[in-house]
Design an enzyme around this catalytic site. Structure first.
Site, PDB file in Angstrom:
ATOM      1  N   ARG A 672       0.873  -1.184   0.000  1.00  0.00           N
ATOM      2  CA  ARG A 672       0.000   0.000   0.000  1.00  0.00           C
ATOM      3  C   ARG A 672       0.903   1.225   0.000  1.00  0.00           C
ATOM      4  O   ARG A 672       1.016   1.922   1.005  1.00  0.00           O
ATOM      5  CB  ARG A 672      -0.940  -0.010   1.209  1.00  0.00           C
ATOM      6  CG  ARG A 672      -1.926  -1.152   1.197  1.00  0.00           C
ATOM      7  CD  ARG A 672      -3.123  -0.867   2.082  1.00  0.00           C
ATOM      8  NE  ARG A 672      -2.791  -0.795   3.489  1.00  0.00           N
ATOM      9  CZ  ARG A 672      -3.711  -0.698   4.453  1.00  0.00           C
ATOM     10  NH1 ARG A 672      -4.998  -0.647   4.128  1.00  0.00           N
ATOM     11  NH2 ARG A 672      -3.358  -0.652   5.715  1.00  0.00           N
ATOM     12  N   ARG A 728       6.279  -7.465  13.069  1.00  0.00           N
ATOM     13  CA  ARG A 728       6.002  -6.171  13.710  1.00  0.00           C
ATOM     14  C   ARG A 728       6.763  -6.040  15.030  1.00  0.00           C
ATOM     15  O   ARG A 728       7.153  -4.935  15.424  1.00  0.00           O
ATOM     16  CB  ARG A 728       4.498  -6.049  13.973  1.00  0.00           C
ATOM     17  CG  ARG A 728       4.099  -4.762  14.664  1.00  0.00           C
ATOM     18  CD  ARG A 728       2.678  -4.859  15.215  1.00  0.00           C
ATOM     19  NE  ARG A 728       1.684  -4.978  14.173  1.00  0.00           N
ATOM     20  CZ  ARG A 728       1.104  -3.939  13.568  1.00  0.00           C
ATOM     21  NH1 ARG A 728       1.460  -2.705  13.888  1.00  0.00           N
ATOM     22  NH2 ARG A 728       0.189  -4.139  12.651  1.00  0.00           N
ATOM     23  N   ASP A 744      -0.039   1.199  12.524  1.00  0.00           N
ATOM     24  CA  ASP A 744      -0.407   0.694  11.205  1.00  0.00           C
ATOM     25  C   ASP A 744      -0.182   1.773  10.155  1.00  0.00           C
ATOM     26  O   ASP A 744      -0.194   2.975  10.458  1.00  0.00           O
ATOM     27  CB  ASP A 744      -1.870   0.258  11.193  1.00  0.00           C
ATOM     28  CG  ASP A 744      -2.097  -1.013  11.993  1.00  0.00           C
ATOM     29  OD1 ASP A 744      -1.124  -1.759  12.195  1.00  0.00           O
ATOM     30  OD2 ASP A 744      -3.241  -1.254  12.428  1.00  0.00           O
ATOM     31  N   ASP A 833      -1.530  -8.671  17.843  1.00  0.00           N
ATOM     32  CA  ASP A 833      -1.754  -7.656  18.865  1.00  0.00           C
ATOM     33  C   ASP A 833      -2.306  -8.279  20.139  1.00  0.00           C
ATOM     34  O   ASP A 833      -1.962  -7.865  21.251  1.00  0.00           O
ATOM     35  CB  ASP A 833      -2.687  -6.567  18.338  1.00  0.00           C
ATOM     36  CG  ASP A 833      -3.907  -7.140  17.638  1.00  0.00           C
ATOM     37  OD1 ASP A 833      -4.050  -8.378  17.568  1.00  0.00           O
ATOM     38  OD2 ASP A 833      -4.734  -6.356  17.136  1.00  0.00           O
ATOM     39  N   ARG A 876     -10.090 -14.411  15.905  1.00  0.00           N
ATOM     40  CA  ARG A 876      -9.615 -13.802  17.143  1.00  0.00           C
ATOM     41  C   ARG A 876     -10.231 -14.486  18.362  1.00  0.00           C
ATOM     42  O   ARG A 876      -9.586 -14.579  19.416  1.00  0.00           O
ATOM     43  CB  ARG A 876      -9.898 -12.301  17.125  1.00  0.00           C
ATOM     44  CG  ARG A 876      -9.057 -11.580  16.081  1.00  0.00           C
ATOM     45  CD  ARG A 876      -9.445 -10.143  15.884  1.00  0.00           C
ATOM     46  NE  ARG A 876      -8.772  -9.229  16.791  1.00  0.00           N
ATOM     47  CZ  ARG A 876      -7.546  -8.763  16.641  1.00  0.00           C
ATOM     48  NH1 ARG A 876      -6.810  -9.170  15.630  1.00  0.00           N
ATOM     49  NH2 ARG A 876      -7.034  -7.918  17.501  1.00  0.00           N
TER      50      ARG A 876
END
Length: 919
Positions: A672, A728, A744, A833, A876
């Site tokens: 992106r 990350r 992000d 996360d 999740r």
């Protein structure tokens, strides 16, 4: 007659009058109706006629009142003058109107110039203020540098010992060996790195007698150990494995002693050697009993008092999992707190204490002498009485259903196979461990096996017999994971166990799980613990934990960062001094040697253990407030120089309880580019920003013609080996600050929001501090956990798409956290996360901190995020429940508040300003 006649006449006259009135009224009504009819009929006709002839009348009027043909009226002289005047005035009016418009245009341009000048003046004032702040900070740093009298510490430079030893004076007896008289410190400088040489057992006779499984496990873990060296000349420590032996091979003590003294680096007395005797069975014999080991340390699971040297020898755990890693899915959860049985015990006494002693003594004589009394009969009677009382469900068996396992004399033999014992312990809240009655035994392999099996499945150990020497007792605080009760108090054990609260019991169970996983679960952990124990005793710091080498992707920078139209105005307040080049990295390894001297109890009894040296941790001690003004002010930037203040003074310095520092932005991205460039541009001019690390998670490289923005700080684009969300949290070597802002590539944060989050994190360095909050909810029908993103007054997670955390947790996430969690993150491409929130809450037992009112982020023009997909939430849910199984409990904790700035919504006098305008 006359009166009557008159009455009749009078009556006749009145009647005529009435008739006349009636007739008159009728006539009037008729005329009125006729008149109205005429008006209603003829008036519209007349109006219609005149309306149809209106155009003709207008033409006639024009001919009557308009200008006559041939300008007949203008032939009059004064009329001509009036016409000329009218034309002249019209021209002047047109000219004046043109001039007015021209003047208005000039006024508008001048107003724009005035506004631009005002803006330039404001910008110049801001730049001047920034320069003043930078000058002030630079002067302060210069003064600190000139006044500094402490050397700057960094990674230790290795100083290796000489090949030849200087020699030590021998002690009067090896029984009196301690570190100060039997260990050669000259071979182990503080900065040596603790090099360890491991003998190859196959080169010696006893090596052929070793249990193949034990030997294979030991060799595998030695090859992978960071301290092991192949150069024996520089070694600080020498390690030799002598057991466990194969059955029925029994090596005579004299023969084993001869082989030990023939080791090439034994140097007559074996100083700086450690002899390891690992046991896999409960009946492992004390191989080194009656063997003179000189000044060599001994590490094994069974010791007699005559051979154990406190502070020198090591009690190690049996080798339960020789080659395999423990399966977290088979370990029972830590909750519910109370299990089926309050406590359990299974064992059989093969030989009593009296029969093992060479000289029989009475019970009273034993109480008066050094050896403790044989309390086994009293213990059996007391425990059976508790079982018969049925106050609580307990299980005690003093005879085995099948043949008991071999054991040492006076020791309670184990019953059944390991799997059967573990199944019973899974149903037990407490596990009784009765120490051997032989006073000569410091610890036995069978007793240690009971201890570690209980820790493995979460049964809190209750050790009857305080004389026992538990493994690594010098470093481990066993009172946090087990109950050690003197045998004379056996009658009070039931009361003691019932008095423990659920919170205390769970804390002990959780600590026991930590001890088992860290020090006893595998061959790697046992060998690493032996080395760590010796290294801590001689005060050498651990090896620095490794960092992930960043492979930079070359890129072109130079495009000037634009202004984000979505950026809210920060008002008249500056957000802080923009640091000049070079960026200021956080100090590293300041506590290299103090950790092993002042903080070793915490490092040994808290996760992740003593095996790594970290550049910095969030648990470093904090100075009192006055220290920064009385000799210890290096790096501190107090508000108003210590006088405090409101907004302007607040924004001019970081303040707080720790020295100045910066933070690093870590931004994960995947194909992106436009969104990424916009996000990077928004970081332009951000105060206290040290560097931006862009984790390029895509297999395709960035476009060659992509021009990256110039935001005033370096942008490091890191290429990853694979597309993984775990990237990350890799501890990249390019991250030179303690503070990490994980964000992000589509997250929109204002500068004031970032600065406020950074300031809050500086006061809560051990926690995640961020913006979007989430929580875990209990699914009542399915008795499991759910991930919930709804608005709530309680939260337990802060998403790392916009959050600050300490780099210390990046090390733990990548190298310490169970691999099963990272594997699930890769499988679902999700939940990283959640995993980080689990980790931090597990380490600290604290919830995260949410700042500001933000709950979600808008990204105009961005593609739809994966989080909007229903499958995202289902994954999740699964992640949370899987992580709970791995940890054994739910580590997340709830919090019911968020943080705003101090003067937010506070009315201030006109001469004061707020800390932040919008926060």
């Amino acid at each position: 007659m006359t009166g009557y006649t008159m009455l009749r006449n009078g009556g006749a006259g009145n009647g005529g009058q009435t008739c006349m009135l009636r007739w008159s009224n009728r006539i009037r009504l008729t005329w009125l109706s006729f008149t109205l009819f005429v008006i209603l009929v003829f008036f519209p006709l007349i109006a219609h006629y005149y309306l149809t002839t209106l155009d003709e009348a207008d033409e006639a009027g024009k001919r009557i009142f308009g200008p006559r043909v041939g300008n007949e009226l203008c032939e009059v002289k004064h009329v001509l003058d009036l016409c000329r005047i009218r034309e002249s005035v019209s021209e002047e009016l047109l000219q004046l109107e043109a001039k007015r418009q021209e003047l208005n245009s000039e006024i508008a341009k001048l107003n724009l110039k005035i506004e631009a000048c005002k803006k330039s003046i404001e910008n110049a004032k801001q730049d001047l203020l920034q320069l003043k702040n930078v000058i002030s900070q630079t002067e302060h740093s210069y003064k600190e540098l000139m006044a500094q009298n402490q050397p700057k510490l960094s990674l230790p430079i290795r100083l290796l010992p000489e090949k030849d030893d200087a020699g030590l004076p021998p002690p009067k007896a090896t029984r009196g060996c301690r570190l100060h008289n039997c260990f050669d410190y000259s071979r182990c400088p503080l900065t040596s790195g603790f090099p360890v040489y491991v003998y190859d057992s196959d080169q010696f006779v006893f090596g052929s007698y070793l249990d193949p499984l034990v030997k294979q496990a030991f060799q595998a873990t030695a090859r992978a150990n960071v301290y092991v060296t192949e150069n024996a000349d520089i070694a600080c420590l020498y390690v030799i494995l002598v057991g466990e032996m194969q059955e029925p091979v029994v090596l005579r003590p004299a023969e084993l002693e001869k082989q030990l003294y023939s080791l090439p680096h034994w140097r007559t007395d074996g100083h700086n050697h450690v002899i390891i005797n690992l046991s896999r069975k409960s009946d492992t014999q004390n191989l080194l009993y009656n063997v003179s080991t000189g000044r060599a340390m001994v590490a094994q699971s069974t010791f007699y008092t005559v051979q154990y040297r406190p502070g020198f020898d090591l009690v190690v755990s049996p080798l339960v999992h020789a080659m395999s890693e423990p399966n977290f899915m088979e370990i029972p959860p830590q909750v519910p707190v109370k299990r089926k049985y309050l406590f359990t015990f299974q064992g059989e006494k093969i030989e009593s204490l009296r029969s093992s002693l060479q000289e029989a003594r009475s019970f009273e004589e034993e109480m008066e002498g050094d050896p403790p009394a044989d309390y086994d009969d009293r213990i059996i009677a007391t425990l059976k009485a508790v079982q018969d009382s049925k106050l609580d469900q307990v299980l005690v068996e003093f005879t085995c259903k099948n043949q008991p396992k071999p054991s040492l004399p006076t020791e309670w033999a184990l019953c059944g196979e390991r799997e059967d014992r573990l199944e019973l312990l899974k149903l037990s809240t407490f596990a009784l461990i009765i120490t051997p009655g032989d006073p000569r035994l410091v610890i036995s392999s069978g007793c240690a096996t009971r201890l570690f099996e209980a820790l493995e499945v979460g049964a809190v150990p209750v050790v009857l017999g305080e004389q026992v020497q538990l493994p690594y007792q010098d470093m481990l605080q066993w009172n946090e994971a087990a109950l050690v009760v003197p045998k004379p108090r056996v009658t009070e054990v039931h009361f003691l166990l019932r008095s423990l609260s659920d919170s205390d019991l769970l804390a002990m169970r959780r600590q026991g799980r930590f001890l088992w996983e860290t020090y006893f679960s595998t061959a790697d952990s046992i060998f690493n613990t032996v080395l760590a124990m010796i290294r801590t005793r001689i005060q050498i710091p651990a090896a620095p934990i490794r960092e992930e080498a960043a492979a930079e992707i070359p890129h072109r920078s130079g495009k000037a960062a634009g202004t984000d139209p979505n950026m809210a105005d920060n008002g008249d307040l500056d957000l802080g001094p923009v640091e000049t080049e070079p960026p200021y990295a956080s100090p590293r390894y300041l506590r290299n040697f103090t950790l092993t001297v002042t903080d070793f109890y915490r490092s040994w009894n808290c996760a992740p253990g003593p095996f790594h040296l970290f550049p910095h941790t969030p648990f470093d001690p904090v100075l009192p407030s006055e220290a920064k003004f009385l000799g210890s002010g290096t790096g501190f930037r107090p508000i108003g120089g210590g006088a405090g203040g409101s907004g302007k003074e607040f924004q001019a310095a970081l303040g707080g309880n720790v020295p100045r520092e910066q933070f690093t932005v870590v931004m994960l991205t995947y194909e992106r580019e436009e969104v990424l460039m916009n996000s990077l541009e928004r970081l332009n001019g951000l105060p206290y920003l040290n560097k931006v690390v862009v984790v390029w998670n895509s297999p395709k490289l960035p476009s060659e013609d992509l021009l990256w923005p110039d935001i005033g700080v370096p942008i490091m684009v890191v290429r990853t080996e694979k597309n993984s969300l775990n990237n990350r949290f890799l501890p990249w070597n390019e991250i030179e600050t303690e503070a990490i802002l994980s964000i992000d590539d589509d997250a929109h944060l204002r500068h004031d929001e970032i600065m406020f989050g950074f300031r809050v994190w500086r006061e809560a360095r051990d926690r995640i501090v961020g913006f979007p909050g989430r929580y875990h909810a209990w699914d009542i029908p399915h008795q499991s956990w759910l991930y919930n993103s709804n608005y709530s007054c309680e939260l337990s997670m802060v998403l790392t798409g916009a959050a600050f955390f300490h780099k210390y947790y990046a090390y733990l996430y990548s190298y310490v956290m169970p691999q099963a969690i990272r594997d699930m993150v890769d499988e679902y491409i999700n939940c990283e996360d959640i995993a980080m929130n689990f980790l931090v809450s597990h380490i600290t037992r604290k919830p995260p901190i949410k700042v500001t009112s933000r709950w979600t982020f808008r990204c105009p023009g961005c593609p739809q995020a994966l989080s909007h997909d229903d499958s995202h939430f289902h994954e999740r849910h699964k992640c949370i429940n899987f992580f709970v199984k791995v940890y054994g409990y739910m580590p997340l904790l709830y919090t019911q508040f968020r943080v705003d700035s101090v003067l937010f919504k506070t009315r201030l006098p006109h001469d004061k300003t707020k800390c932040f305008k919008f926060i």
